[in-house]
Design a protein around this motif. Structure first.
Motif, PDB file in Angstrom:
ATOM      1  N   GLY A   1       0.837  -1.206   0.000  1.00 31.28           N
ATOM      2  CA  GLY A   1       0.000   0.000   0.000  1.00 31.28           C
ATOM      3  C   GLY A   1       0.867   1.249   0.000  1.00 31.28           C
ATOM      4  N   ILE A   2       1.835   1.291   0.910  1.00 36.96           N
ATOM      5  CA  ILE A   2       2.736   2.448   0.973  1.00 36.96           C
ATOM      6  C   ILE A   2       3.584   2.536  -0.303  1.00 36.96           C
ATOM      7  N   THR A   3       4.056   1.388  -0.767  1.00 38.20           N
ATOM      8  CA  THR A   3       4.830   1.387  -2.019  1.00 38.20           C
ATOM      9  C   THR A   3       4.017   1.988  -3.164  1.00 38.20           C
ATOM     10  N   PHE A   4       2.752   1.591  -3.265  1.00 35.20           N
ATOM     11  CA  PHE A   4       1.935   2.114  -4.364  1.00 35.20           C
ATOM     12  C   PHE A   4       1.650   3.611  -4.185  1.00 35.20           C
ATOM     13  N   ALA A   5       1.425   4.037  -2.939  1.00 38.28           N
ATOM     14  CA  ALA A   5       1.190   5.469  -2.699  1.00 38.28           C
ATOM     15  C   ALA A   5       2.402   6.302  -3.118  1.00 38.28           C
ATOM     16  N   ARG A   6       3.588   5.801  -2.815  1.00 37.88           N
ATOM     17  CA  ARG A   6       4.804   6.503  -3.223  1.00 37.88           C
ATOM     18  C   ARG A   6       4.932   6.520  -4.754  1.00 37.88           C
ATOM     19  N   ALA A   7       4.516   5.447  -5.394  1.00 39.30           N
ATOM     20  CA  ALA A   7       4.557   5.405  -6.864  1.00 39.30           C
ATOM     21  C   ALA A   7       3.579   6.416  -7.467  1.00 39.30           C
ATOM     22  N   LEU A   8       2.424   6.573  -6.829  1.00 38.58           N
ATOM     23  CA  LEU A   8       1.472   7.598  -7.287  1.00 38.58           C
ATOM     24  C   LEU A   8       2.107   8.986  -7.160  1.00 38.58           C
TER      25      LEU A   8
ATOM     26  N   ALA B   1      -1.545   9.218   3.343  1.00 36.50           N
ATOM     27  CA  ALA B   1      -0.699   8.378   4.194  1.00 36.50           C
ATOM     28  C   ALA B   1      -1.526   7.354   4.948  1.00 36.50           C
ATOM     29  N   LEU B   2      -2.640   7.820   5.529  1.00 37.79           N
ATOM     30  CA  LEU B   2      -3.444   6.847   6.283  1.00 37.79           C
ATOM     31  C   LEU B   2      -4.132   5.863   5.345  1.00 37.79           C
ATOM     32  N   ALA B   3      -4.433   6.306   4.127  1.00 39.95           N
ATOM     33  CA  ALA B   3      -5.009   5.385   3.144  1.00 39.95           C
ATOM     34  C   ALA B   3      -4.038   4.247   2.852  1.00 39.95           C
ATOM     35  N   ALA B   4      -2.780   4.583   2.619  1.00 42.52           N
ATOM     36  CA  ALA B   4      -1.774   3.563   2.311  1.00 42.52           C
ATOM     37  C   ALA B   4      -1.631   2.569   3.455  1.00 42.52           C
ATOM     38  N   ILE B   5      -1.601   3.097   4.668  1.00 44.40           N
ATOM     39  CA  ILE B   5      -1.411   2.238   5.842  1.00 44.40           C
ATOM     40  C   ILE B   5      -2.637   1.352   6.093  1.00 44.40           C
ATOM     41  N   LEU B   6      -3.842   1.929   5.914  1.00 46.78           N
ATOM     42  CA  LEU B   6      -5.048   1.124   6.123  1.00 46.78           C
ATOM     43  C   LEU B   6      -5.124   0.004   5.084  1.00 46.78           C
ATOM     44  N   VAL B   7      -4.695   0.270   3.864  1.00 46.48           N
ATOM     45  CA  VAL B   7      -4.624  -0.801   2.865  1.00 46.48           C
ATOM     46  C   VAL B   7      -3.658  -1.884   3.334  1.00 46.48           C
ATOM     47  N   ASP B   8      -2.511  -1.458   3.860  1.00 46.98           N
ATOM     48  CA  ASP B   8      -1.528  -2.442   4.334  1.00 46.98           C
ATOM     49  C   ASP B   8      -2.018  -3.221   5.547  1.00 46.98           C
ATOM     50  N   MET B   9      -2.991  -2.665   6.284  1.00 47.92           N
ATOM     51  CA  MET B   9      -3.564  -3.419   7.416  1.00 47.92           C
ATOM     52  C   MET B   9      -4.761  -4.264   6.980  1.00 47.92           C
TER      53      MET B   9
END
Lengths: 235, 235, 235, 235
Positions: D151-158, D176-184
């Motif tokens: 999730g965080i990797t994809f957010a950084r790619a965006l 940021a919280l979107a990426a983390i919630l995806v990862d959880m």
């Protein structure tokens, strides 16, 4: 806020936002227990049922469904805790002003409540005839954390006065959290707001389930209309 | 406003606030019929049930109970009218842009709706298997007042296309008021808002009855929780 | 309901749903004037501002925005009418029970209200220093329709008592509709509900305008936070 | 529930109610940080302003004021987090289905979003021109707890794709919280609900302050009415 995000819990923030200081470890533990205790009481509670009705008819807005649940919370639903806090705070004020014994003031308040034809909020339970096990959990925590104060003492005196004047009606979860919130220094309005904050977590989970697992408009509500014959027809 | 208070009806004002002109006598008559038609559908409708749940748990605020009822109104409850308006307005736009026959465009829209796996909003009814008598009342009024236009024509074409492609499913009250509101020049968002305005009158009467005739917390809602075993106990 | 749809107005239905009988022509005229009088008071009223805030942040649900507006209505906003009804009804009860003069009872109630440190609801106005022209419209209509009764008489006696005990503070629109609703036989809870029903028409028009003409999140609200320094940062 | 009350935090319960398992210590830490991060954003946020308006007009019900605040939360206010979760989840689904590179899919999604004329949710900020410090706090916590995933990797790619196709627009707290919630492992609807749960704590504190420190009806809202001339007068 950055420091809060790094080190604190959501419960710390809730305490801080309603108290103007951070909680001690014991206060955090007790507030966690209280918020968990009020979060969820099954889909049949008015807060959960209204939220599911809105989630069922209005799929366009998660916040609308959560709000519908919140709106059922008031004096009759979720109000026993803050009602019992009012009683304890009034009782402690009388004790301090007039240097009277706690037992006397508790007996006076129970008598006054009966004269008004009201029930004493925070006592008695539909299901648990003897004692709600959550009361023991909360009071054990308060004792272990060294936070049991005059709020709990006064609540127990009310219980004793009820037993003497009426019959044995044990403290319930609302009465227990009322006593503890008084001992943590909260006014009764905060008691009501903490109930709302805790219950929103349960309402949210009900809304999520209704959205993801159920068909729209599935809920049949058997509200019996016992007024005059319907004047404008049936759908 | 003084002149409006002296001479106009509440329905005139509702029309004016959503249309930027006063209605003709015929438009007023039709809007009255529509608002009456959506006002009340029995205590079991989600809007009425949620309002009664809030009135039952939260006696402190009449507006909270009315709002809880309003929040159940959305795409699935009260949304068929505005959904049917969208369909009719899209169909008429295609007719005017491409000079095609109404019947062809209606058939096209029904086919598209079926391909999406959706039902055509404004058709079919849970109770009335043949035809909802309120549809006839509305269409008779529109004809008598000289207000039946291409909205009604298109709605009838949709009904015909459904009958040809699927089976006979008559126009219901939502489809009828959708056709008439299109003929009076309203966009679909106003259709939804007029449903809310009309229904608030019915919700208000339910809230009044719950407050004046019923005991608090009397409503038992048989919401079946079919998820995982309850994790946090029962009230 | 079919007959109501064919012959009645929405105002007839509102009266019927809250009174258990249809209104006379005069009562219908007065209720129309009252509903129009409370429908809209500019975008700055709390009901309209909260509805626009919700329409601005939550575009997904028209009903959520209408409900947010409704929720601002209570004792302080929209409550003067029902508050004045309570006062008039209490006064008339004392008159009938003790066969005392209206002027005496009105003076007594004004004195009691002052002793509690409260303002008399239904009197005084922020803008109109002398007399709100809507009051004259309502009372003229009541006189012309033969519906001016002891409610209006008592309201005028309250105005006289205020003038004697304090200073000249004229009846406002809330006091006028309170007097008339008492004369039509409504309890004060219905006064509050009729305010909600009328105001929903105005709220709905504000929500429509916000959705169709304005950008999301455009409203800046200058709420001054005068508490402790913000603990959790700024957005 | 007794065991939860004795040993768990409110954040544990929130996780459990929306995920069907208890969180790890790291997940608890991250969810605490997220809930704190969204709880309060000053009295000018729509959710807080609407709650204060309701608290100011309707003093009868704390739950009505909290609900008014909740109703402003939707696609435009509080919706960027769940909107960004949708984007990340769609991107990861494409990556897994077609075994394409993360950077390619991120570039594709940014291009598609621009073609629709939309902004990419979760990027850019009104105040922080460079980088929101809360983003660093969340990502540091995720790294330290070993929870930084695709999730965080994809957010950084965006973020990289936006920088290449448009200009540098850094990830904000919602992204940021979107990426983390995806990862959880949460779906986007839960993202929206967690925003509501967190924000209710902030709304509640605003309502408390309005009730205890402010006079009723004090808030003046400068909503500019730029429609047609007012038709029904000003209050």
């Amino acid at each position: 806020m950055l420091e809060l995000m790094q080190r604190s819990t959501f419960t710390d923030l809730i305490f801080l936002l309603h108290h103007d200081r951070v909680p001690s470890a014991g206060e955090r533990r007790l507030l966690d227990a209280i918020l968990i205790g009020v979060a969820d009481h099954g889909s049949g509670a008015p807060s959960c049922a209204a939220a599911r009705l809105a989630a069922s008819g209005n799929r366009q807005s998660l916040s609308a469904a959560v709000a519908a649940g919140v709106l059922t919370i008031g004096d009759e639903h979720g109000g026993a805790g803050s009602g019992c806090m009012d009683l304890i705070l009034e009782g402690l004020a009388r004790v301090h002003q007039s240097h009277r014994a706690v037992a006397d003031v508790a007996g006076e308040l129970v008598a006054e409540t009966r004269q008004r034809g009201s029930r004493v909020p925070g006592f008695g339970h539909r299901v648990h005839s003897e004692i709600d096990p959550r009361v023991a959990v909360l009071f054990d925590l308060a004792a272990r954390e060294g936070l049991a104060g005059e709020g709990i003492t006064f609540a127990r005196a009310l219980e004793q006065a009820i037993s003497t004047q009426i019959k044995t009606i044990p403290l319930n979860i609302d009465g227990a959290l009322a006593a503890i919130l008084v001992d943590m220094g909260f006014p009764s309005a905060v008691g009501r707001l903490l109930f709302i904050i805790g219950r929103v977590a349960g309402i949210s989970a009900e809304v999520l389930e209704e959205h993801t697992r159920e068909k729209p408009m599935r809920i049949k509500v058997p509200v019996v209309y016992d007024g005059a014959p319907a004047k404008t027809g049936q759908e």
